[in-house]
Design a protein around this motif. Structure first.
Motif, PDB file in Angstrom:
ATOM      1  N   ASN A  67       3.224 125.029  21.960  1.00 32.22           N
ATOM      2  CA  ASN A  67       1.849 125.332  22.325  1.00 32.22           C
ATOM      3  C   ASN A  67       0.913 124.150  22.085  1.00 32.22           C
ATOM      4  N   LYS A  68       1.234 123.289  21.127  1.00 30.59           N
ATOM      5  CA  LYS A  68       0.454 122.067  20.945  1.00 30.59           C
ATOM      6  C   LYS A  68       0.491 121.224  22.207  1.00 30.59           C
ATOM      7  N   ILE A  69       1.659 121.149  22.808  1.00 33.75           N
ATOM      8  CA  ILE A  69       1.812 120.357  24.038  1.00 33.75           C
ATOM      9  C   ILE A  69       1.164 121.078  25.217  1.00 33.75           C
ATOM     10  N   ARG A  70       1.440 122.366  25.337  1.00 32.58           N
ATOM     11  CA  ARG A  70       0.935 123.139  26.477  1.00 32.58           C
ATOM     12  C   ARG A  70      -0.588 123.195  26.498  1.00 32.58           C
ATOM     13  N   PHE A  71      -1.203 123.312  25.322  1.00 29.16           N
ATOM     14  CA  PHE A  71      -2.651 123.462  25.260  1.00 29.16           C
ATOM     15  C   PHE A  71      -3.327 122.258  24.607  1.00 29.16           C
ATOM     16  N   ALA A  72      -2.743 121.098  24.800  1.00 27.91           N
ATOM     17  CA  ALA A  72      -3.282 119.873  24.191  1.00 27.91           C
ATOM     18  C   ALA A  72      -4.724 119.602  24.609  1.00 27.91           C
ATOM     19  N   ASP A  73      -5.084 120.012  25.828  1.00 29.88           N
ATOM     20  CA  ASP A  73      -6.429 119.742  26.327  1.00 29.88           C
ATOM     21  C   ASP A  73      -7.489 120.640  25.716  1.00 29.88           C
ATOM     22  N   ARG A  74      -7.084 121.654  24.969  1.00 28.30           N
ATOM     23  CA  ARG A  74      -8.054 122.562  24.355  1.00 28.30           C
ATOM     24  C   ARG A  74      -7.767 122.769  22.875  1.00 28.30           C
ATOM     25  N   LEU A  75      -7.108 121.791  22.277  1.00 20.69           N
ATOM     26  CA  LEU A  75      -6.793 121.810  20.852  1.00 20.69           C
ATOM     27  C   LEU A  75      -7.821 120.959  20.113  1.00 20.69           C
ATOM     28  N   PHE A  76      -8.457 121.525  19.099  1.00 24.07           N
ATOM     29  CA  PHE A  76      -9.511 120.828  18.368  1.00 24.07           C
ATOM     30  C   PHE A  76      -9.172 120.839  16.880  1.00 24.07           C
ATOM     31  N   PRO A  77      -8.345 119.882  16.440  1.00 22.81           N
ATOM     32  CA  PRO A  77      -7.921 119.846  15.036  1.00 22.81           C
ATOM     33  C   PRO A  77      -9.091 119.541  14.097  1.00 22.81           C
ATOM     34  N   ASN A  78      -9.075 120.180  12.937  1.00 15.99           N
ATOM     35  CA  ASN A  78     -10.061 119.932  11.898  1.00 15.99           C
ATOM     36  C   ASN A  78      -9.330 120.066  10.571  1.00 15.99           C
ATOM     37  N   THR A  79      -9.075 118.944   9.936  1.00 15.32           N
ATOM     38  CA  THR A  79      -8.243 118.936   8.728  1.00 15.32           C
ATOM     39  C   THR A  79      -9.058 119.060   7.441  1.00 15.32           C
ATOM     40  N   GLU A  80     -10.356 119.273   7.543  1.00 18.73           N
ATOM     41  CA  GLU A  80     -11.197 119.438   6.365  1.00 18.73           C
ATOM     42  C   GLU A  80     -10.700 120.626   5.536  1.00 18.73           C
ATOM     43  N   GLN A  81     -10.536 120.421   4.235  1.00 21.40           N
ATOM     44  CA  GLN A  81      -9.865 121.398   3.386  1.00 21.40           C
ATOM     45  C   GLN A  81     -10.805 122.314   2.605  1.00 21.40           C
ATOM     46  N   GLU A  82     -12.106 122.155   2.737  1.00 27.52           N
ATOM     47  CA  GLU A  82     -13.044 122.967   1.971  1.00 27.52           C
ATOM     48  C   GLU A  82     -13.442 124.256   2.706  1.00 27.52           C
ATOM     49  N   THR A  83     -12.986 124.411   3.960  1.00 30.67           N
ATOM     50  CA  THR A  83     -13.297 125.612   4.727  1.00 30.67           C
ATOM     51  C   THR A  83     -12.024 126.158   5.362  1.00 30.67           C
ATOM     52  N   ASN A  84     -12.023 127.462   5.662  1.00 33.27           N
ATOM     53  CA  ASN A  84     -10.854 128.039   6.322  1.00 33.27           C
ATOM     54  C   ASN A  84     -10.983 127.909   7.838  1.00 33.27           C
ATOM     55  N   ASP A  85      -9.947 128.326   8.555  1.00 37.60           N
ATOM     56  CA  ASP A  85      -9.937 128.143  10.006  1.00 37.60           C
ATOM     57  C   ASP A  85     -11.015 128.981  10.693  1.00 37.60           C
ATOM     58  N   LEU A  86     -11.332 130.162  10.145  1.00 40.97           N
ATOM     59  CA  LEU A  86     -12.372 130.977  10.754  1.00 40.97           C
ATOM     60  C   LEU A  86     -13.719 130.267  10.688  1.00 40.97           C
ATOM     61  N   THR A  87     -14.029 129.679   9.544  1.00 39.79           N
ATOM     62  CA  THR A  87     -15.277 128.935   9.406  1.00 39.79           C
ATOM     63  C   THR A  87     -15.301 127.746  10.348  1.00 39.79           C
ATOM     64  N   LYS A  88     -14.177 127.065  10.476  1.00 40.81           N
ATOM     65  CA  LYS A  88     -14.107 125.939  11.408  1.00 40.81           C
ATOM     66  C   LYS A  88     -14.356 126.392  12.835  1.00 40.81           C
ATOM     67  N   ALA A  89     -13.840 127.573  13.192  1.00 41.75           N
ATOM     68  CA  ALA A  89     -14.039 128.097  14.542  1.00 41.75           C
ATOM     69  C   ALA A  89     -15.507 128.462  14.777  1.00 41.75           C
ATOM     70  N   VAL A  90     -16.149 129.078  13.781  1.00 37.75           N
ATOM     71  CA  VAL A  90     -17.566 129.410  13.905  1.00 37.75           C
ATOM     72  C   VAL A  90     -18.398 128.141  14.030  1.00 37.75           C
ATOM     73  N   GLN A  91     -18.105 127.156  13.213  1.00 36.91           N
ATOM     74  CA  GLN A  91     -18.834 125.884  13.287  1.00 36.91           C
ATOM     75  C   GLN A  91     -18.643 125.230  14.650  1.00 36.91           C
ATOM     76  N   PHE A  92     -17.421 125.259  15.165  1.00 35.77           N
ATOM     77  CA  PHE A  92     -17.129 124.691  16.483  1.00 35.77           C
ATOM     78  C   PHE A  92     -17.979 125.367  17.557  1.00 35.77           C
ATOM     79  N   CYS A  93     -18.038 126.687  17.523  1.00 37.17           N
ATOM     80  CA  CYS A  93     -18.831 127.423  18.518  1.00 37.17           C
ATOM     81  C   CYS A  93     -20.310 127.067  18.404  1.00 37.17           C
ATOM     82  N   ALA A  94     -20.833 127.092  17.183  1.00 36.84           N
ATOM     83  CA  ALA A  94     -22.253 126.813  16.979  1.00 36.84           C
ATOM     84  C   ALA A  94     -22.611 125.395  17.413  1.00 36.84           C
ATOM     85  N   GLU A  95     -21.754 124.441  17.097  1.00 37.42           N
ATOM     86  CA  GLU A  95     -22.013 123.053  17.474  1.00 37.42           C
ATOM     87  C   GLU A  95     -21.990 122.849  18.981  1.00 37.42           C
ATOM     88  N   ASN A  96     -21.326 123.755  19.683  1.00 34.10           N
ATOM     89  CA  ASN A  96     -21.264 123.667  21.138  1.00 34.10           C
ATOM     90  C   ASN A  96     -22.201 124.665  21.821  1.00 34.10           C
TER      91      ASN A  96
END
Length: 210
Positions: A67-96
């Motif tokens: 799936n990394k290969i199949r959806f490479a064009d819509r993959l937005f990695p965020n390796t910051e360790q102080e937040t969970n993936d849900l918070t990263k997703a909310v931040q991504f939406c808000a920033e956009n």
């Protein structure tokens, strides 16, 4: 799994890595999403069900190589360790610019993850109009006086984050300028009619049962 093509550019549905929903309300939110974001850990299952996410956000340590290969064009990695993936997703939406956010799949697995995800709604409220749909109801965070649409007999619970006075109108068991010091103290209430109001300057998470 089909999705509407309409994109209002301001809303998004986030599929979190809890138990995938079975109730028609969260399933309808997914089916009618104009823009759908999968948390990293939820992506594989969502794709297996036939879903095609518009974005996959997280540290990307759980998504399959295929799936990394199949959806490479819509993959937005965020390796910051102080937040969970849900918070990263909310931040991504808000920033956009997608600040009308519905979260599904945020509960139903490990209890510590569930409690953590629910409590985070109080933080998300500062950057977005956010709600979380479960198989049983909807969580909505507020930080000011708010009137909710309701119906007579609707089950309602309040969870206070911090210690600020709360007053309610339109609930069976009224709260009058009271500081809720533990989460259970505002639970298991009931609406008396087609709306109820919560007055507060603090942070409250409101749960309404479907």
């Amino acid at each position: 799994m089909k999705f509407k093509n309409k994109d209002d550019c301001s809303s998004a549905v986030i599929v979190a890595n809890g138990r995938y929903p079975s109730h028609e309300r969260p399933l309808s939110a997914i089916a009618n999403a104009s823009y759908l974001v999968c948390c990293d850990g939820a992506a594989n299952h969502f794709i297996e069900l036939g879903g095609i996410p518009d974005a996959i956000v997280g540290d990307c340590d759980s998504i399959s190589e295929e799936n990394k290969i199949r959806f490479a064009d819509r993959l937005f990695p965020n390796t910051e360790q102080e937040t969970n993936d849900l918070t990263k997703a909310v931040q991504f939406c808000a920033e956009n610019g997608r600040t009308d956010i519905t979260i599904v799949g945020g509960t139903g697995m490990r209890e510590d993850h569930t409690i953590g995800n629910i409590s985070l709604l109080a933080d998300y409220e500062a950057v977005a109009n956010v709600k979380m749909l479960t198989n049983y109801g909807v969580f909505t965070p507020i930080s000011s006086n708010t009137t909710f649409k309701s119906f007579a007999g609707e089950k309602v619970s309040l969870f206070a984050i911090g210690q600020k006075p709360v007053t309610t109108t339109g609930l069976k068991y009224p709260i009058q300028n009271r500081i809720l010091t533990n989460w259970w103290q505002g639970t298991l209430n009931e609406s008396l009619g087609d709306s109820f109001t919560i007055e507060t300057r603090g942070r409250i998470i409101v749960f309404q049962v479907f």
